[in-house]
Design a protein around this motif. Structure first.
Motif, mmCIF file in Angstrom:
data_model
loop_
_atom_site.group_PDB
_atom_site.id
_atom_site.type_symbol
_atom_site.label_atom_id
_atom_site.label_comp_id
_atom_site.label_asym_id
_atom_site.label_seq_id
_atom_site.Cartn_x
_atom_site.Cartn_y
_atom_site.Cartn_z
ATOM 1 N N SER A 20 -40.885 -0.604 76.324
ATOM 2 C CA SER A 20 -40.964 -0.285 77.672
ATOM 3 C C SER A 20 -41.222 1.069 78.065
ATOM 4 O O SER A 20 -42.116 1.479 78.807
ATOM 5 C CB SER A 20 -39.878 -0.937 78.304
ATOM 6 N N ILE A 21 -40.424 1.944 77.299
ATOM 7 C CA ILE A 21 -40.547 3.465 77.768
ATOM 8 C C ILE A 21 -42.033 3.816 77.539
ATOM 9 O O ILE A 21 -42.761 4.628 78.256
ATOM 10 C CB ILE A 21 -39.695 4.267 76.598
ATOM 11 N N LEU A 60 -44.568 2.617 79.942
ATOM 12 C CA LEU A 60 -44.132 3.482 81.315
ATOM 13 C C LEU A 60 -44.711 4.735 81.121
ATOM 14 O O LEU A 60 -45.540 5.143 82.074
ATOM 15 C CB LEU A 60 -42.877 3.734 81.307
ATOM 16 N N GLU A 61 -44.622 5.384 80.098
ATOM 17 C CA GLU A 61 -45.359 6.526 79.624
ATOM 18 C C GLU A 61 -46.692 6.643 79.713
ATOM 19 O O GLU A 61 -47.549 7.406 80.311
ATOM 20 C CB GLU A 61 -44.817 7.336 78.528
ATOM 21 N N ALA A 67 -48.552 4.314 81.216
ATOM 22 C CA ALA A 67 -48.970 3.914 82.845
ATOM 23 C C ALA A 67 -49.005 5.414 83.290
ATOM 24 O O ALA A 67 -50.010 5.598 84.207
ATOM 25 C CB ALA A 67 -48.200 2.921 83.239
#
Lengths: 161, 252
Positions: free
Chosen positions: B140-141, B144-145, B147
């Protein structure tokens, strides 16, 4: 006069190419090809047509007054500049795009803020080794068991196991 | 005591205060407990148990008795207590004791024999769970990064949109210029072509006239030759030839 008009804003195609996204690469290449074709055609044409040697013709052609008439009419002839109808359209297009672009950038910034918030949540999370079940449920809402809906253990549909 | 006093005094205080402040004033006036509140992030529970002696007696018990009894004290206490219980028949040896001894030794054997394996198995399950959730978290991290980077790149791309319009405007200007130049060149070419045509026509006419004149002169000359002249000229030619042949022989 002609030289001045062409001196437009020079475009740094290399810098431009760096910003093109992969799915727009084809369109970019098409635009670049067209621009290169046009500019090469422009450079192939002389800025001014070579001057006509009127004296030579006057000496050579026996018909009296013919060359003088030609010269008079040639110098009297003014070629009009082609009327520019497209720039206004392009300006309008740019203005329309401007609005979309600002909206898109704002939305994008909002999205970035959201992502960063989410990222911070992940980074500030209690390490999983030290987590209790309650904290895990707090961090990941989907792990919470719905004991109202599924009254008996394992409190979730068997198909999810 | 003090809090009760404050409570008793409260109605009087409340009456003096304005109604909007009353609740806060009440809270400030009462101190329910003076102790330090427990700070929120408690240290995590220890992963492993503390040190023990003989498998089950905590080390702290020995440490607690050492100042009073010395090093042998705890053992003396244990032995004395056992002997006291046995001699006073508080604890009675019977068949249950034998059974308990057997059962306990079996339990100890089982724990020693299988304990580490079971612990390792439980540890493995725990590790797997942790690995699963940390994979989810790391993914997820990373997502997100990515994105965020993507969004920033898109923003940059949008920021340089003027390139496209500049390019378009440039193209339009260049096309207009090309058109203009082509027109000028066309006019020039057409005028020059016509002038050249005039020149060429003139040359042609002159050449024709010359040809015609040459032809006319020739024709008139040929016509003017009479048969008498013809004969004379032939005879002259033969004489010339003879003279030539003589000269040729002399030289040979």
């Amino acid at each position: 006069m002609a030289g001045r008009r062409v001196a437009q804003k020079a475009i740094d195609w290399m810098a431009f190419a760096e910003y093109v996204s992969p799915d727009n690469r084809m369109k970019f290449n098409a635009l670049k090809t067209i621009s290169d074709t046009i500019s090469s055609r422009l450079t192939s044409l002389p800025e001014k047509p070579p001057a006509i040697d009127w004296e030579y013709y006057r000496r050579t052609i026996a018909v009296a007054g013919l060359v003088d008439e030609f010269e008079k009419k040639f110098s009297a002839l003014k070629i009009p500049m082609p009327v520019d109808t497209e720039t206004a359209k392009i300006d309008a297009q740019e203005k329309a795009t401007e609005k979309d672009a600002i909206a898109y950038v704002d939305a994008s910034k909002a999205r970035v803020v959201e992502y960063e918030k989410e990222l911070e949540r992940y980074q500030n999370m209690i390490p999983f080794e030290l987590m209790t079940w309650e904290e895990l449920n707090e961090a990941f809402h989907e792990t919470r068991l719905d004991k109202e809906k599924h009254r008996y253990w394992p409190h979730k549909p068997i198909t999810d196991m | 005591m003090l809090s009760r006093l404050a409570l008793r005094a409260a109605p009087g205080v409340l009456r003096n205060l304005s109604p909007s402040l009353s609740a806060g004033a009440l809270c400030a006036a009462r101190s329910f407990h003076g102790g330090q509140p427990c700070l929120a992030p408690l240290p995590p529970l220890p992963e492993r148990g503390g040190a023990v002696r003989h498998g089950f007696i905590p080390e702290e018990f020995f440490q607690f008795l050492y100042p009073k009894t010395g090093v042998t004290g705890p053992y003396m206490l244990g032995t004395g207590l056992t002997l006291y219980l046995v001699s006073k028949e508080i604890y009675v040896f019977n068949n249950e004791t034998v059974s308990a001894v057997v059962f306990l030794s079996l339990v100890i054997y089982a724990v020693k024999r299988f304990g580490p394996d079971v612990a390792a198995f439980a540890e493995k399950i725990n590790e797997e769970k942790l690995a699963k959730v940390s994979t989810i978290k790391n993914d997820s991290i990373k997502a997100l990064e990515t994105a965020i980077q993507q969004e920033k790149k898109e923003q940059e791309r949008v920021a340089v949109r003027s390139y496209i319009f500049d390019a378009k405007r440039n193209n339009v200007a260049m096309l207009l210029e090309i058109n203009y130049r082509e027109r000028m060149l066309m006019v020039y070419n057409e005028v020059k072509k016509r002038l050249d045509y005039q020149v060429a026509m003139q040359h042609l006419k002159r050449r024709k006239e010359q040809d015609h004149m040459i032809g006319w002169v020739e024709r008139n000359v040929v016509q003017s030759i009479t048969p008498q002249q013809h004969k004379e000229s032939i005879a002259k030619c033969i004489l010339d030839l003879k003279a030539l042949s003589k000269a040729a022989q002399a030289t040979v």
